[in-house]
Design a protein around this motif. Structure first.
Motif, short mmCIF file in Angstrom:
data_model
loop_
_atom_site.label_atom_id
_atom_site.label_comp_id
_atom_site.label_asym_id
_atom_site.label_seq_id
_atom_site.Cartn_x
_atom_site.Cartn_y
_atom_site.Cartn_z
N VAL A 1 40.78 -24.73 -20.52
CA VAL A 1 40.18 -25.54 -21.58
C VAL A 1 41.16 -26.66 -21.91
N THR A 2 40.69 -27.89 -21.82
CA THR A 2 41.52 -29.04 -22.13
C THR A 2 40.84 -29.85 -23.21
N VAL A 3 41.55 -30.07 -24.31
CA VAL A 3 41.02 -30.85 -25.43
C VAL A 3 41.81 -32.15 -25.49
N SER A 4 41.15 -33.23 -25.14
CA SER A 4 41.84 -34.52 -25.06
C SER A 4 40.83 -35.65 -25.16
N SER B 1 33.87 -18.02 -17.45
CA SER B 1 33.31 -19.32 -17.08
C SER B 1 33.14 -20.14 -18.35
N GLY B 2 32.90 -21.44 -18.17
CA GLY B 2 32.59 -22.30 -19.30
C GLY B 2 33.70 -23.21 -19.74
N GLY B 3 34.86 -23.14 -19.10
CA GLY B 3 35.94 -24.03 -19.49
C GLY B 3 35.67 -25.45 -19.05
N GLY B 4 36.53 -26.35 -19.51
CA GLY B 4 36.37 -27.76 -19.12
C GLY B 4 37.13 -28.67 -20.04
N LEU B 5 36.80 -29.97 -19.93
CA LEU B 5 37.43 -31.00 -20.74
C LEU B 5 36.51 -31.37 -21.90
N VAL B 6 37.05 -31.41 -23.10
CA VAL B 6 36.25 -31.75 -24.27
C VAL B 6 37.09 -32.62 -25.20
N GLN B 7 36.43 -33.50 -25.94
CA GLN B 7 37.16 -34.36 -26.87
C GLN B 7 37.50 -33.60 -28.15
N PRO B 8 38.55 -34.02 -28.84
CA PRO B 8 38.86 -33.39 -30.13
C PRO B 8 37.64 -33.42 -31.06
N GLY B 9 37.43 -32.30 -31.74
CA GLY B 9 36.26 -32.16 -32.61
C GLY B 9 35.04 -31.61 -31.92
N GLY B 10 35.10 -31.52 -30.61
CA GLY B 10 33.95 -31.02 -29.86
C GLY B 10 33.89 -29.51 -29.80
N SER B 11 32.91 -29.02 -29.03
CA SER B 11 32.67 -27.58 -28.91
C SER B 11 32.56 -27.17 -27.44
#
Length: 111
Positions: A107-110, A7-17
């Motif tokens: 996990v998506t980093v965008s 669990s814990g995945g999602g969308l996050v901006q570059p540089g985030g955690s």
């Protein structure tokens, strides 16, 4: 029956955690090495990090100094703490113990 639930995945901006969790059942968690892998569609699954029962850890060069893999034996849970995320970290992340795998979490980093 071994069960690993991420669990814990999602969308996050570059540089985030983000922090991923993997809850294990059906195994003697405290004596098992636990690992995280990731996979981008159309590519091979790749190693990310591993923690041994001793607490020793291994990391892929691509995530060293950005990711950590703590474990909580009392909760039979392993985590993947991901900092300074990059778009290249976008993947489905899988928890692993020996021959057992979880279902994966995206996990998506965008921006």
């Amino acid at each position: 029956q071994v069960q690993l639930v991420e669990s814990g995945g999602g969308l996050v901006q570059p540089g985030g955690s983000l922090r991923l969790s993997c809850a294990a059942s059906g195994i003697m968690f405290s004596i098992r090495a636990m690992a995280w892998f990731r996979q981008v569609p159309g590519t091979a699954r790749e190693f990310v990090a591993r923690i041994y029962s001793t607490g020793n850890t291994d990391y892929a060069d691509s995530v060293k100094d950005r990711f950590t893999i703590p474990r909580d034996n009392a909760r039979s849970t392993v985590y993947l703490q991901m900092n300074s995320l990059k778009p290249d970290d976008t993947a489905v992340y899988y928890c692993n113990s020996d021959m057992s795998w979880g279902q994966g979490t995206q996990v998506t980093v965008s921006s």
